[in-house]
Every structure is written in structure tokens, then in C-alpha cells.
Design a protein around this motif. Structure first.
Motif, PDB file in Angstrom:
ATOM      1  N   GLN A 294      55.216-112.306 -39.060  1.00  0.00           N
ATOM      2  CA  GLN A 294      54.166-111.484 -38.455  1.00  0.00           C
ATOM      3  C   GLN A 294      52.972-111.303 -39.387  1.00  0.00           C
ATOM      4  OE1 GLN A 294      56.152-107.856 -37.312  1.00  0.00           O
ATOM      5  NE2 GLN A 294      57.179-108.790 -35.567  1.00  0.00           N
ATOM      6  N   ARG A 295      53.195-111.463 -40.691  1.00  0.00           N
ATOM      7  CA  ARG A 295      52.109-111.239 -41.655  1.00  0.00           C
ATOM      8  C   ARG A 295      51.205-112.442 -41.827  1.00  0.00           C
ATOM      9  NH1 ARG A 295      56.350-108.808 -44.630  1.00  0.00           N
ATOM     10  NH2 ARG A 295      56.497-110.605 -46.014  1.00  0.00           N
ATOM     11  N   HIS A 296      51.664-113.629 -41.419  1.00  0.00           N
ATOM     12  CA  HIS A 296      50.912-114.841 -41.747  1.00  0.00           C
ATOM     13  C   HIS A 296      50.781-115.790 -40.568  1.00  0.00           C
ATOM     14  CE1 HIS A 296      50.915-113.803 -45.981  1.00  0.00           C
ATOM     15  NE2 HIS A 296      52.218-113.618 -45.936  1.00  0.00           N
ATOM     16  N   ALA A 297      49.679-116.514 -40.551  1.00  0.00           N
ATOM     17  CA  ALA A 297      49.477-117.565 -39.557  1.00  0.00           C
ATOM     18  C   ALA A 297      50.384-118.746 -39.877  1.00  0.00           C
ATOM     19  CB  ALA A 297      48.015-118.007 -39.551  1.00  0.00           C
ATOM     20  N   GLU A 298      50.624-119.574 -38.869  1.00  0.00           N
ATOM     21  CA  GLU A 298      51.539-120.701 -39.039  1.00  0.00           C
ATOM     22  C   GLU A 298      51.154-121.586 -40.228  1.00  0.00           C
ATOM     23  OE1 GLU A 298      52.513-124.953 -36.855  1.00  0.00           O
ATOM     24  OE2 GLU A 298      51.786-123.288 -35.619  1.00  0.00           O
ATOM     25  N   GLY A 299      49.858-121.891 -40.358  1.00  0.00           N
ATOM     26  CA  GLY A 299      49.433-122.822 -41.405  1.00  0.00           C
ATOM     27  C   GLY A 299      49.577-122.309 -42.821  1.00  0.00           C
ATOM     28  N   HIS A 300      49.750-121.003 -42.983  1.00  0.00           N
ATOM     29  CA  HIS A 300      49.866-120.456 -44.332  1.00  0.00           C
ATOM     30  C   HIS A 300      51.105-120.958 -45.063  1.00  0.00           C
ATOM     31  CE1 HIS A 300      47.112-116.692 -43.674  1.00  0.00           C
ATOM     32  NE2 HIS A 300      46.499-117.841 -43.448  1.00  0.00           N
TER      33      HIS A 300
END
Length: 346
Positions: A294-300
Motif C-alpha cells: 500500500q505504501r509503494h507503486a508497483e514499479g518501486h
């Protein structure tokens, strides 16, 4: 009725299941173990069917399907346990209405279990009061620092391990308030002790730091969004002479797993739960992974992996830089979105 999660097991042993239960709170281990105890009791009492409805990110559970299930007859005239998993413990208007209607006239063959990862005065409402009237509410508050010694002592005794006060304090200092870490250590001690009481010296020997245990703790702190604990644990590992390459394998494994989970989450539907099953992620670990996702976008996640590659090159002298500092930056980024922006901008 409101109980502590640990009191729920005794209630479950004393009679048939109630129509509804709410188990929620910030202490993940206590929520998971109380819910597991209820599932075991349900199986023992003939609940052969189980349905799970879950809130994933911004996607609400399928309320219509859940409502239909409440009124549908059991497939094999058996009893059913219907679980509603709400990480935020906020069912919203539609979910709250559905829970209230269930509690007003609960089907004879159904028990409802609502679990959540958060709780405060703002979370409760008519829906939770309805559960309390016909069932049990168990709130898993965080164990306070002055309560931790008693909690660990009780946990040790429940596993057949006896320890004096100083020995318990050694374990308290080691786990740094992390109940999941404490549970792991107690289970390990139960396998190692020979029945004699533990004093502080023997406890220190038995729980002596080992990289594989410390890495688990650091990763748990990162997944659960605890940057201060990440920094403190890494500093302790470095001071004790651990080598960065010895811990990178587990870090890479976790980040690769998170990258796969992130891609599944982006696909939507039940893809994330399917990926958990395919990757054999235990139920007890899923909430921590979901919080991290929930804290990060997929690409991170792929970019975090690339950053770990640079850490590895630093540790092997193939790139300039302090490998410990670089590793800390990556794990802090996992734990804290603001740190992630700094890392990904660099």
C-alpha cells in the motif's frame, strides 16, 4: 461482550460458537492467534465450510456476494464460518449495514468473524456494537513496555519453558517490543531447553545474535513501516561485525517476492490472493506484505532491487560507497515513502 484476545481461547473451549466475533487491533500477532483459535474451534464444532471476503487496498469486499451467502443455505447442510477481513477495520456504510442486518437475525448455521488491523474510538459504531450484543469483541492493543515482561513470561510458560526474572529481561531487551520476534524466539527456546530453568547467562547464550534471525527482524520492521527500528537493528548488526553479503540474500528474496505481489495486485480481482497462495506466503505474513504494498507503486519494487544490486557491488569493492549506509537507505525506503522518494530521486 469484550475480551482480551488471549481470553477468547478459554471462552471458545467452554461452549458453542457465538453468532459473531470481531477481532481487531494494532498488535498483529494477537489478532492472528485469536482468529486462528476461533478457526480451530469452528472446525472442532462441525463448521466444515469457510468463506472469506477481503478488503484489498481501495477495493471493497463483494458485499452483494456476502449478503447472498448469509441468506443462502449451506451446500451440504453443514455449518459455515464466514470471514470478513478489513485491514482498516472500517466496513463503510454498506458493510456496516450488512453486519448490522446479519446481527439482527443471524442464520443458525453461520458464524461471522470480522478481523482488522487497526482500532480506535473512531473505528467502532453501530456495526461493532451489534456484534458485541450477540457475540464477542476482542481488541488486540499493543503490549505496553511495562507489560512486556509478563507477556513473555506467560508465553514461555505456555511452551513449557521456565525462566527467572533476569532471563526474561534478556529476552525483552532482545526483541525490542516486537511480539512476532518474541514468538519466534520462544518457539526456538522450546526446542532447545532441556527442562531446567533458564537464568540470564543461559538465556543470553541461547538467544545469541545470529544473522538469519536479525535479518528477519529488520525485514519485518521495514515491511511494517518502522524506520526507527530498521536503523537501530542495522546499527546493532554492524557493530557486532555482521557482513553485508551475509544478509543481502534474504533482502533480495523479499524484494523479489514483493515485486511479484505488486504485479498481481495491479491485475486486480483475486490475483493478489492467488499469488499469496502460489508463493506459499503464510496467512500470518500477508498483512505485513499488504501494508508494504500500500505504501509503494508497483514499479518501486524493481527499483529497490536495483538499489540492492549497488549495495552488493559496494560490499564487494566494485563500486565506491558504504554498503551498510546504502543498505539502510533501501530498507528505510521500504519502510517510509518519504525515504523512498529520496532514494528513487538519487
Amino acid at each position: 461482550m469484550e475480551l482480551k484476545p488471549e481470553q477468547l481461547a478459554s471462552q471458545l473451549e467452554s461452549g458453542p460458537l457465538k453468532p459473531a466475533y470481531l477481532i481487531a487491533g494494532p498488535e498483529t500477532l494477537r489478532v492472528l492467534e485469536a482468529a486462528d483459535a476461533l478457526r480451530v474451534a469452528a472446525r472442532a464444532q462441525g463448521f466444515t465450510e469457510r468463506e472469506v471476503y477481503e478488503q484489498e487496498g481501495n477495493r471493497e469486499p463483494d458485499w452483494a456476494a456476502m449478503e447472498a451467502s448469509f441468506s443462502a443455505p449451506s451446500l451440504f447442510a453443514s455449518r459455515r464460518l464466514i470471514e470478513l477481513r478489513l485491514p482498516t477495520t472500517k466496513p463503510g456504510k454498506e458493510g456496516g449495514r450488512l453486519i448490522e442486518e446479519f446481527c439482527a437475525a443471524p442464520p443458525a448455521d453461520v458464524t461471522l468473524l470480522v478481523t482488522g488491523g487497526e482500532w480506535s474510538k473512531q473505528h467502532g459504531g453501530k456495526w461493532s456494537e451489534a456484534i458485541g450484543r450477540i457475540g464477542t469483541v476482542a481488541i488486540a492493543w499493543q503490549v505496553k513496555p511495562h507489560e512486556l515482561s509478563g507477556w513473555i513470561d506467560q508465553r514461555l510458560r505456555s511452551r513449557g519453558v521456565r525462566a527467572d526474572r533476569d532471563a526474561v529481561q534478556v529476552l525483552v531487551e532482545r526483541i525490542d517490543g516486537n511480539l512476532l520476534a518474541a514468538a519466534q524466539e520462544v518457539d526456538k527456546l522450546a526446542l532447545l531447553v532441556d527442562g531446567t530453568p533458564l537464568d540470564a547467562a543461559r538465556m543470553q547464550d541461547l538467544v545469541a545474535d545470529a544473522a538469519r534471525f536479525d535479518v528477519f527482524r529488520v525485514l519485518d520492521a521495514a515491511l511494517n513501516g518502522q524506520p526507527a527500528q530498521v536503523s537501530r537493528m542495522l546499527a546493532g548488526m554492524r557493530a557486532e561485525g555482521e557482513a553485508v553479503p551475509a544478509v543481502l540474500g534474504m533482502v533480495v528474496r523479499e524484494l523479489q517476492l514483493l515485486a511479484k505481489l505488486a504485479r498481481a495486485q495491479t491485475r486486480g480481482g483475486n490475483a493478489l490472493m492467488g499469488e499469496f497462495k502460489a508463493l506459499r506466503v503464510w496467512d500470518s505474513k500477508q498483512p505485513a506484505y499488504k501494508r508494504a504494498l500500500q505504501r509503494h507503486a508497483e514499479g518501486h519494487w524493481d527499483r529497490f532491487l536495483a538499489a540492492v544490486g549497488r549495495v552488493d557491488r559496494m560490499a564487494k569493492g566494485r563500486e565506491a560507497g558504504d554498503a551498510w549506509v546504502a543498505l539502510e537507505r533501501v530498507l528505510l525506503a521500504v519502510a517510509e515513502p518519504r525515504a523512498a522518494r529520496l532514494l528513487l530521486a538519487g
